[in-house]
Design an enzyme around this catalytic site. Sequence first.
Site, PDB file in Angstrom:
ATOM      1  N   ASP A  10       0.877  -1.163   0.000  1.00  0.00           N
ATOM      2  CA  ASP A  10       0.000   0.000   0.000  1.00  0.00           C
ATOM      3  C   ASP A  10       0.927   1.231   0.000  1.00  0.00           C
ATOM      4  O   ASP A  10       2.097   1.125   0.376  1.00  0.00           O
ATOM      5  CB  ASP A  10      -0.862  -0.048   1.264  1.00  0.00           C
ATOM      6  N   LEU A  11       0.408   2.378  -0.420  1.00  0.00           N
ATOM      7  CA  LEU A  11       1.272   3.572  -0.488  1.00  0.00           C
ATOM      8  C   LEU A  11       1.054   4.493   0.724  1.00  0.00           C
ATOM      9  O   LEU A  11       1.925   4.639   1.584  1.00  0.00           O
ATOM     10  CB  LEU A  11       0.978   4.332  -1.788  1.00  0.00           C
ATOM     11  N   ASP A  12      -0.163   5.090   0.788  1.00  0.00           N
ATOM     12  CA  ASP A  12      -0.445   6.073   1.834  1.00  0.00           C
ATOM     13  C   ASP A  12      -0.447   5.406   3.214  1.00  0.00           C
ATOM     14  O   ASP A  12      -1.228   4.485   3.461  1.00  0.00           O
ATOM     15  CB  ASP A  12      -1.815   6.718   1.584  1.00  0.00           C
ATOM     16  N   THR A  18       1.022  10.505   3.836  1.00  0.00           N
ATOM     17  CA  THR A  18       0.178  11.492   3.150  1.00  0.00           C
ATOM     18  C   THR A  18      -1.137  11.741   3.882  1.00  0.00           C
ATOM     19  O   THR A  18      -1.890  12.627   3.484  1.00  0.00           O
ATOM     20  CB  THR A  18      -0.138  11.010   1.720  1.00  0.00           C
ATOM     21  N   LYS A  46      -8.951   6.490   6.321  1.00  0.00           N
ATOM     22  CA  LYS A  46      -7.718   5.812   5.908  1.00  0.00           C
ATOM     23  C   LYS A  46      -8.016   4.584   5.063  1.00  0.00           C
ATOM     24  O   LYS A  46      -8.797   3.729   5.472  1.00  0.00           O
ATOM     25  CB  LYS A  46      -6.888   5.422   7.133  1.00  0.00           C
ATOM     26  N   SER A 115      -2.399   0.459  -4.473  1.00  0.00           N
ATOM     27  CA  SER A 115      -2.948   1.635  -3.786  1.00  0.00           C
ATOM     28  C   SER A 115      -4.298   2.039  -4.347  1.00  0.00           C
ATOM     29  O   SER A 115      -4.535   1.928  -5.553  1.00  0.00           O
ATOM     30  CB  SER A 115      -1.965   2.802  -3.955  1.00  0.00           C
ATOM     31  N   ALA A 116      -5.159   2.575  -3.478  1.00  0.00           N
ATOM     32  CA  ALA A 116      -6.466   3.088  -3.908  1.00  0.00           C
ATOM     33  C   ALA A 116      -6.342   4.465  -4.558  1.00  0.00           C
ATOM     34  O   ALA A 116      -7.272   4.949  -5.204  1.00  0.00           O
ATOM     35  CB  ALA A 116      -7.384   3.213  -2.693  1.00  0.00           C
ATOM     36  N   LYS A 146     -10.801  -1.211  -1.838  1.00  0.00           N
ATOM     37  CA  LYS A 146     -10.552  -2.091  -0.689  1.00  0.00           C
ATOM     38  C   LYS A 146     -11.741  -1.909   0.268  1.00  0.00           C
ATOM     39  O   LYS A 146     -12.233  -0.789   0.378  1.00  0.00           O
ATOM     40  CB  LYS A 146      -9.258  -1.683   0.028  1.00  0.00           C
ATOM     41  N   GLU A 170       0.211  -3.303   4.662  1.00  0.00           N
ATOM     42  CA  GLU A 170      -0.967  -2.426   4.754  1.00  0.00           C
ATOM     43  C   GLU A 170      -1.061  -1.712   6.095  1.00  0.00           C
ATOM     44  O   GLU A 170      -0.719  -2.297   7.123  1.00  0.00           O
ATOM     45  CB  GLU A 170      -2.223  -3.284   4.621  1.00  0.00           C
ATOM     46  N   ASP A 171      -1.564  -0.472   6.092  1.00  0.00           N
ATOM     47  CA  ASP A 171      -1.753   0.242   7.365  1.00  0.00           C
ATOM     48  C   ASP A 171      -3.231   0.401   7.729  1.00  0.00           C
ATOM     49  O   ASP A 171      -3.536   0.953   8.780  1.00  0.00           O
ATOM     50  CB  ASP A 171      -1.129   1.638   7.298  1.00  0.00           C
TER      51      ASP A 171
HETATM   52  C1  BG6 Z   1      -5.781   5.815  -0.026  1.00  0.00           C
HETATM   53  C2  BG6 Z   1      -5.806   6.719   1.185  1.00  0.00           C
HETATM   54  O1  BG6 Z   1      -4.499   5.297  -0.215  1.00  0.00           O
HETATM   55  O2  BG6 Z   1      -6.168   6.560  -1.201  1.00  0.00           O
HETATM   56  C3  BG6 Z   1      -7.189   7.351   1.340  1.00  0.00           C
HETATM   57  O3  BG6 Z   1      -5.511   5.959   2.356  1.00  0.00           O
HETATM   58  C4  BG6 Z   1      -7.551   8.072   0.040  1.00  0.00           C
HETATM   59  O4  BG6 Z   1      -7.177   8.244   2.430  1.00  0.00           O
HETATM   60  C5  BG6 Z   1      -7.475   7.116  -1.148  1.00  0.00           C
HETATM   61  O5  BG6 Z   1      -8.877   8.609   0.131  1.00  0.00           O
HETATM   62  C6  BG6 Z   1      -7.793   7.780  -2.489  1.00  0.00           C
HETATM   63  O6  BG6 Z   1      -6.806   8.717  -2.767  1.00  0.00           O
HETATM   64  P1  BG6 Z   1      -6.859   9.799  -3.928  1.00  0.00           P
HETATM   65  O7  BG6 Z   1      -5.450  10.322  -3.992  1.00  0.00           O
HETATM   66  O8  BG6 Z   1      -7.253   9.095  -5.181  1.00  0.00           O
HETATM   67  O9  BG6 Z   1      -7.869  10.833  -3.522  1.00  0.00           O
HETATM   68 MG    MG Z   2      -2.878   3.107   3.495  1.00  0.00          MG
END
Ligand code: BG6
Ligand code: MG
Length: 219
Positions: A10-12, A18, A46, A115-116, A146, A170-171
Amino acid sequence: MSRIRACLFDLDGVLVDTARYHYLAWKRLAHELGFDFSRRDNERLKGVSRDRSLEILLEIGRLSVDAAAKQELAEKKNRWYVESISHMDETEVLPGGRPFLEELRRAGIRTALGSASKNAMTILRRTQLVDLFDAIVDGTKTARAKPDPEVFLLGARELQVEPQHCVVFEDAAAGIEAALRARMYCVGVGSREALNQAHLVVGSLAEMTLDRLQVFGYL
Ligand code: BG6
Ligand code: MG
């Protein structure tokens, strides 16, 4: 026990912090709409997609708006968020992230991002992490958020590795559920209480080594 061939990240919250930029942008939007948005509220966002995050924010503010207004609000929040991440640099990679990815690659273990976020490429470029991944699956490539396992299954497919040979980092609880539904091993990154469904929990990637991966299988 099976051979570990790939790690998906996962990224964020795992590789970069972020969450604070997301928080500032959502808080600004809440203020514009006339209510407050606390750090505690932000925990609920999150790992959640942008659209679902907006719905939760509107629930907190007890507001209901039509689909066109929702789109406008989500775009506005994203413009503020993009402005924040456009200043990121390689110093914002969380402790242990880069060395662990490098160690995996030296050992011949394939790496993918799962990542989402639709802004993942911007963040990876700004923090100079792009070259450390064999595959990148982000919110622009997936249809289901997810805890649906889609993002990790797509990552494994791009790497040409079967799920039982994959470990996910994953966090967020939704991400751990996604990894388990994909039938992958899962390492929670963060607090043990929040991530107790994971097979293993570490405080940060600075605690991860190749040796620790061996609890899941041989390398
Ligand atoms: C996830 C974050 O990685 O990405 C969420 O944990 C975030 O907080 C989601 O809403 C979507 O991100 P983005 O950058 O497409 O708005
Ligand atoms: Mg995350």
